[in-house]
Structures are given as C-alpha cells and as structure tokens.
Design an enzyme around this catalytic site. Structure first.
Site, PDB file in Angstrom:
ATOM      1  N   GLU A  14       8.396  -4.099  -6.544  1.00  0.00           N
ATOM      2  CA  GLU A  14       7.203  -4.718  -7.133  1.00  0.00           C
ATOM      3  C   GLU A  14       6.885  -4.193  -8.536  1.00  0.00           C
ATOM      4  OE1 GLU A  14       7.468  -3.755  -4.014  1.00  0.00           O
ATOM      5  OE2 GLU A  14       7.186  -5.612  -2.885  1.00  0.00           O
ATOM      6  N   ASP A  24      -1.078  -7.164  -0.257  1.00  0.00           N
ATOM      7  CA  ASP A  24      -1.020  -5.768   0.190  1.00  0.00           C
ATOM      8  C   ASP A  24       0.008  -4.962  -0.615  1.00  0.00           C
ATOM      9  OD1 ASP A  24      -2.423  -5.845   3.193  1.00  0.00           O
ATOM     10  OD2 ASP A  24      -1.588  -7.726   2.460  1.00  0.00           O
ATOM     11  N   HIS A  54      -1.054  -6.183   6.321  1.00  0.00           N
ATOM     12  CA  HIS A  54      -0.929  -7.613   6.051  1.00  0.00           C
ATOM     13  C   HIS A  54      -2.295  -8.285   5.998  1.00  0.00           C
ATOM     14  CE1 HIS A  54       3.151  -6.702   7.524  1.00  0.00           C
ATOM     15  NE2 HIS A  54       3.516  -7.682   6.718  1.00  0.00           N
TER      16      HIS A  54
END
Ligand SMILES: Cc1ncc(C[n+]2csc(CCOP(=O)(O)OP(=O)(O)O)c2C)c(N)n1
Ligand SMILES: [Mg+2]
Length: 803
Positions: free
Chosen positions: A525, A550, A592
C-alpha cells in the site's frame, strides 16, 4: 585514473583540468557552508542544522549524469548536488537555515522546512505547470527516513508511462520517457520497510530509477552492525541483480572518495536506466560525516579515535584534493588560494542572507515600537508599557514573535482606555497578523484557479427510461468515460487490473485501455501511494487504489507526511493531485470494518476526504477532482456496489461538489448528521421515529474535508434546535470532528434547546458477524433510542421514558 572514454575523449587536458577545478571549488564551497552553518546554529542565529559535509564528491559526479527533465527524490545530505545543478546558492543555503519566509530568498520551502530539505519549482506563481523538461527537478524532501522512497518509484514510473502510453500531451513533462528519477538514502535508512518495498516494486515495474545509498556506516550514533545484515546493503541485495534470464537491477559499488570512479559509475548508471528503463542501485561506500550527524550532538561520543582518524583521511574532499595534486591538475598553493577565496565568498553570502532575513523584521519592529510608544505616551499605564517597549527595543535581532507578543501584551494595559493611539495599535496588530500569518499557513490546499472547491455542481441527468443498475456499473462506466477523456489518467492497485477490482468497478477496462493504464499492483500500500504521488508530480492523473479502507493504515504515513504536505511544504510550487480510491464503512470484523475515519481525518489535513453515500455521488467526485489540482481520498461504500441506482445519461460529466452537504430528509424536531453507509441506518431510524411522532431532518455530510463550506448544517439546527451526529467510528473520532465543526465553526450552540450529542461505535474494534456489528456499531435501535432520549428529556409527557 579511470575516466569514462565516451564522455572524455573529446576534451583536452586543459578543459578537463578546468572542469575538475570547478568541481573542487563546488565541493569546498559546499563544505564551507556546512562548517559555517553549524556555527550559525551554535551561536543561536539558526535553530537546527543538518548538512551535506562528507558527501560532496559523489553528488558532483551524480549531477553530471543528471539531465533536464530528470527528478530527484532524496534526503537532507544533498546540498552539494543542489548546488551542482544550479538550484542552491550560498545565500539560499543560509536563507533556509534562518527560515526566511520569502520564497524568492528561500525557494525550497519559504522557511517552512528545516534547512537541508530541498525542492525545485514545478509550478509558477499561479499554480500552472512549468516546462519540467527544460529544468532539473527535485521533488520536495520530507524528514521521515526513507519517506522519499515511495514517491521515487512514481517519479520513475512516469517515464515509463510517457514512453509507452499514446495520446498524452507530454510537452511539459517528458521527452519520450527519457527521464531518470534519482533517489538518495542514508545507509541506516535502508533498514526501513519503505526502502525494501520500493526496491522490490521498482524491480517488478522495471522503471528508470537510480538509487544512491550514501554509506557512512552510521545512522546518527547507531553503527551498521545494528542496521544492516552483513553490514552491507549491496551485498544483501545481490539477488536483485539482473542477468540474462531475468529482469532485475544493475548494482554498482563505488568508494565515495574516488572522484574519477564516481564519475564513471554515474555515467554508466545513467545510460542503463535512461535507455533500458532498468532500475539501478549505486552503493556509495566509505563516506564520512566530518561534523557528525547534525547540530544536535557530537560524533566524538560514539566514534572511536581510529574511526575519526580514518574519516579525516578519507574525507572525500581531502581525497579529491590529493588526487588533483598527484595528477598535476593543481598545486597545493593554487588550492590554498582557491580555498581562501571560497571561505570569503561563503562568509559574504552568509552575511547577505542574514541581512535579507533580518532587515524586514527590523522594520516591522520599528513600526510596532513607534505605535507602542504613542500608546505609552497617552496611557495611564505608561510605565508598564514603556517597560515592554524598552524590552523589545533592546532586542537587536528580533523574531516576529517578539514583536507581536509585545504589541498584543500592550493592549492589555489599555483595555479600559480609549484613544486614537490605542486604535492605531489595534489596527496594526490585526493587519500585521493578516499579512504575516499566511507566511506560515498558506497553501495547505491549492490556491490556484484549479482549486477543487471552485468546481461547480453538475447534476446527473436521466433519460425517460430510468433503468436501475448495480451501483458499480455507474462507477465502471464513469471510469471508462474518464479514461477516454483524460489520456493521462490511470488506475492501479491490488486486483485493479485483470479482474477490474474486487467489486468490478473497473470491469473490462484493462482490455480497453491497456495494462499500463489499468494495472494490478503488488500488495504494497505505501508504494502504491508513492507511485501515485510521483506520477502526479510529473503531470499524470493517477488514481491509486487501496483495496480496503482498513489497509490504508499501511499507506497513511506516506499520505500524511508526503501527499498531504506537498503544496504546503513548497508554498504552492509543487503539487500532486493524486486521487486515492478506497472502499470501506460498515463491513464486519476487526480488520474489515472500515471505519477509522477520525485517525485519517486528523492525519491528512491537506488532502480532501470524501465519503459519498452511493456510486453516483462517488462518480461525481471523481469527475470533480479530475478538473482540479488537489489530492483527495474517496471512500466508496462497500455495501453499495450491488445496490440499485438509476443510470445517469451524462456519465463522465456530472460533478459532485466538494464541501457541500445534502439534506436527504426534511424534518422539524432534530437534525441528524451522518455520512456514508451509516446513513442508511439513520434513514431507517428516522422512518421509525416518524411513527412515534418525531420528525428528524437528515443531513449527509458527503465531504468531511472540506466541511460544509456554506454552513448549511447550522441553518438546519436553527430550525430544529437539536443536533446529533451519528458515526460508525469510535467516540472522539469523526463524530467529534463533525460536532466541533458544527459548534465551533458554525456557532450552532446559540440555537440549541437540547444537549448536542454524538452517537458512535464502541471503543473496541468491531467484532465479526451480524451480531458483532450490531453490538459494536450504532444500530437502528441505538439511533432510534438515542434520538428518542433527547426528545424525552425535552418533552417527557409526549415521550415517556422508553427503558
Ligand atoms: C522515520 C524516522 N525515524 C527516525 C528519524 C530520526 N533520524 C533522522 S536521521 C536518522 C539517521 C539516518 O541515518 P542514515 O540513513 O544513515 O543517514 P545519514 O544521516 O547517516 O546520512 C534518524 C534516526 C527520522 N527522521 N525519521
Ligand atoms: Mg549514515
């Protein structure tokens, strides 16, 4: 002596000599700046100094391989390089140290960043692109170690896009993708995860990135043995070396004191990267740090005698000097004369920089003094005011803080007096703050005509037949329109390419627009974010997809430290209009649940945060942002992709305005404020409340940053006299932020008949499953009862206690 035959055969020994001497002059100039810079800190003229001493010679070699159009993404040791490419003068070096807020004097950040944080200007004063292919570029540095790495990846990838994607107007940005992105990092900072993540990603992507590791064996006091396996970064990265059978890196090793070999190495590195788009690592070893890490300490505390003696001998400037003498390039006497002249030039430059820093402030001091004196002359508290005035007068080299705090304190002594002199001082203070505050606070967001707030709403239109489709189809068709309209737009992320994202919002688009524009990315990410920042800095319009809200935590540091500060830290001379696409809200399970909005909101001021309640709204936000020059995070509702929405007929054209709320139900009794998926629960609760005679108004915030620019929420509160903010984040998170906006920015307290309330989730992470969700986040019953309680308190006879 080993000099690259390709670059040197054409020149005579005299030319060569001249070039070497000029290089040496630069090395000495840079060193003198470091030496004098440290003294400026120790004598109190500057607050902190971190310098490039001990790393001069490799940077000179690097600058020779750096072409117009190339980009740097480096760290605080690179002053010599910046001088070598003509982007840092002696005066500017000291202006940075003093934090001169005038961009003309201190072009790196107008005093916002510590010295040693470098940048060039990609934008003109109106926020329009300059021609980056005609200048040498440096993306603006940030302080967190290895934080420069993710952005470096994107800067390099931009060349690959410009070389291989057709239809983009490259005029200002690229010449056939021939630009290299050059990174620098300290040896110790290679211990960071961001370094390894970037190295791997650049190897996968095969982009023209050359990363130099300045290896001085230390990271402040911590030796390489605590930092790097085998104490050698190029040794452990050997597996990345490309060979005949597989892609990878070219890896070079060179000693940082060897001028001739450095020049040769950088030329070879540039050739491979520029032509073949292969990433390169140059491990520059045996560097030193003559003055220690920074002005905060001394390296004698952690380096032994032997190391210090070695550093003195292998100081790159000293080695270059000796090499020049050995090779008859200059005599010792000639060099002594050069060094003497440079010492003077640096001293003069420093003095000039100090004058241009302090003189305007001295004038401001005089203005304040004369006004304060006038107040003293007419006040009953003359004695006290004169004391304040004398104290300020005694400060020869004042700060703005000294001036303004004296002026403000003066007012306290005349609070109950009336005079023209007092009025004049009040006016001066107000106009001084108005004039000076922007020097420290402007450009958190764009101040150009492309600012996102200026984009007007264009409503979706609908044909007679109002076909209902899954929300994701609206998004998908809108993305298709975007990629057709903007050849420079591209999207990438985990599963974003081949399958068209996990919810098929990009379905079929890779086939239509190719693997470079609609791409799968590795699970990484932070560098997905960095890719976006770097490409946006070079004129592309990336959409970086983070699969779930998340997991944005992995990228949050880069969003916060880098993306959010680009315009601010360059005072509007660089931009990265990156769109971060993600999905969240109201899912289930600890990792999540997608609701950590408070943390995000507080950490990324400088980035717009948009929370559309459906996919039409989301698509409209993408359309708005692509017409503007600012970064944004768009959080799509995870449970909205399969909900039916009407298909607009003006797909790709309609725009959702930012900073504008929407009232989705009118009501008289209480204003309920929420956003995203939670709104559906609020709507259900409102229906049930209606049945017991409570008429709630519902407002969708839509845009958390910026927030309700027209102050529409307070207008609603003025009507209902009650307000509740409902949010699935924890208490003190986004709900607290929203309530603060309503109470403190919009002054809603004056209309309230009941206590303002927030209804948020339990403080723990949400448990899994439907019941986990029900007992963790506000449910319809929770909302109903919370609102009912407010009404019960206001009117117990109509609304008797429920439980
Ligand atoms: C994320 C982060 N952690 C810690 C620091 C504090 N810090 C600044 S420089 C530095 C050492 C860096 O050493 P190295 O990468 O070898 O570079 P050098 O200063 O030796 O050139 C540290 C720990 C920081 N700036 N950022
Ligand atoms: Mg180091």
């Amino acid at each position: 002596m080993k000099i690259n035959p390709n670059t040197k055969t054409e020149i005579t020994f005299e030319d060569f000599k001249t070039e070497v001497i000029s290089d040496y002059k630069l090395a000495v100039t840079s060193r003198e700046c470091s030496l004098l810079g440290r003294r400026e800190v120790l004598t109190g003229k500057a607050k902190f100094g971190i310098f490039g001493d001990g790393k001069e010679v490799p940077q000179i070699a690097w600058a020779k391989a750096f072409n117009n159009g190339d980009f740097r993404s480096g760290y605080y040791r690179d002053q010599t390089f910046m001088m070598a490419i003509g982007q840092l003068t002696i005066e500017q070096f000291f202006a940075g140290l003093y934090a001169n807020t005038d961009l003309k004097e201190e072009p790196m950040s107008a005093g916002r960043q510590m010295g040693g944080h470098f940048a060039t200007h990609s934008l003109d004063e109106n926020g329009n692109w300059k021609n980056l292919t005609e200048q040498k570029n440096s993306s603006a540095d940030i302080s967190p170690t290895a934080g420069q790495m993710p952005r470096l990846l994107g800067l390099a990838q931009a060349s690959k896009i410009y070389r291989n994607v057709e239809g983009i107007d490259t005029t200002n940005f690229s010449k056939e993708g021939n630009e290299i992105a050059w990174g620098t990092i300290g040896n110790a900072s290679t211990s960071e995860g961001l370094f390894f993540e970037t190295i791997n990603a650049a190897g996968v992507l095969q982009v023209p990135m050359v990363i130099s590791v300045w290896d001085d064996e230390y990271g402040i006091s911590v030796h390489a043995k605590h930092q790097t396996t085998k104490e050698n970064i190029s040794e452990i990265l050997k597996g990345f070396q490309r060979d005949d059978n597989s892609n990878g890196y070219e890896i070079f090793r060179v000693n940082g004191w060897n001028y001739a070999e450095l020049i040769d190495t950088y030329q070879r590195a540039a050739k491979v990267a520029r032509k073949e788009h292969v990433p390169v690592m140059i491990h520059v070893q045996e560097l030193t740090q003559p003055q220690g890490h920074s002005t905060s300490g001394s390296h004698e505390r952690y380096k032994n005698e032997e190391r210090l003696a070695w550093e003195a001998e292998y100081d790159c400037n000293a080695q270059m000097r000796q090499w020049m003498i050995d090779n008859n390039i200059a005599t010792d006497e000639e060099l002594v004369a050069i060094e003497k002249d440079i010492k003077k030039a640096v001293r003069d430059g420093k003095k000039a920089a100090w004058s241009s820093f302090i003189n305007p402030i001295k004038e401001e001091k005089q203005e304040a003094l004369s006004l304060i004196e006038s107040v003293a002359n007419t006040s009953a508290n003359s004695v006290f005011i004169s004391k304040l005035k004398n104290d300020l007068e005694a400060i020869d080299e004042p700060l703005r803080k000294d001036i303004l705090s004296t002026a403000r304190k003066t007012l306290r002594y005349v609070v109950s007096e009336n005079s023209n002199e007092k009025l004049a001082l009040q006016n001066w203070i107000n106009s001084y703050i108005e004039k000076i505050q922007p020097k420290y606070s402007s450009h958190l967001y764009s101040e150009s005509k492309h600012k996102a707030e200026f984009q007007k709403e264009i409503l979706p239109t609908y044909n007679g037949d109002t076909t209902e489709v899954d929300g994701r189809v609206i998004l998908r068709d809108n993305f298709e329109a975007i990629f057709n309209k903007y050849p420079e737009a591209l999207v990438f992320g985990e599963d974003a390419g081949h399958i068209g994202d996990v919810n098929q919002g990009l379905e079929g688009l890779q086939e239509k627009f190719g693997e470079l524009r609609v791409s799968d990315a590795g699970i990484r990410e932070a560098t997905i974010l960095g890719q976006g920042i770097g490409m946006a800095m070079r004129g592309l319009r990336p959409i970086a997809e983070i699969q779930y809200l998340d997991y944005i935590l992995y990228a949050l540091q880069i969003m916060s430290d880098d993306l959010a500060t680009v315009q601010y830290r360059t005072k509007g001379r660089q931009k990265a209009p990156l769109i971060v696409r993600t999905r969240g809200h109201r899912l289930e399970g600890i990792w999540h649940s997608g609701s950590q909005m408070g943390g995000i909101l507080n950490l990324i001021r400088g980035i717009h945060v948009l929370v559309p309640r459906n996919m039409t709204k989301a698509a409209g936000f993408y359309n708005t942002l692509l017409e503007s020059d600012e970064p944004a995070l768009i959080v799509e509702c995870l449970n909205g992709y399969r909900l039916k929405e009407k298909m607009p007929s003006n797909i790709g054209e309609f725009k959702t305005p930012i900073g504008v709320v929407e009232t989705i139900k009118q009501g008289e009794d209480i204003t309920l404020v929420s956003y995203g998926s939670t709104l559906r629960l609020v709507e259900q609760a409102a229906k049930e409340l209606q049945e017991v005679g409570i008429d709630a108004e519902i407002i969708d915030v839509q845009s958390l940053l910026p927030f309700d620019l027209d102050h529409d929420i307070v207008k609603s509160v003025a009507k209902t006299n009650r307000v509740m903010v409902i949010d699935e984040d924890v208490k003190g998170g986004a709900s607290a932020y929203i309530l603060d906006q309503i109470l403190n920015e919009q002054n809603a307290f004056q209309y309230l008949d009941s206590q303002p309330k927030t209804l948020a989730a339990k403080p723990h992470r949400p448990a899994y499953g439907t019941d986990g969700d029900y007992f963790s986040k506000p449910s319809v019953e929770d909302i109903f009862e919370a609102v009912y309680d407010v009404m019960h308190e206001a009117n117990p006879s109509d609304f008797p206690k429920l439980r």
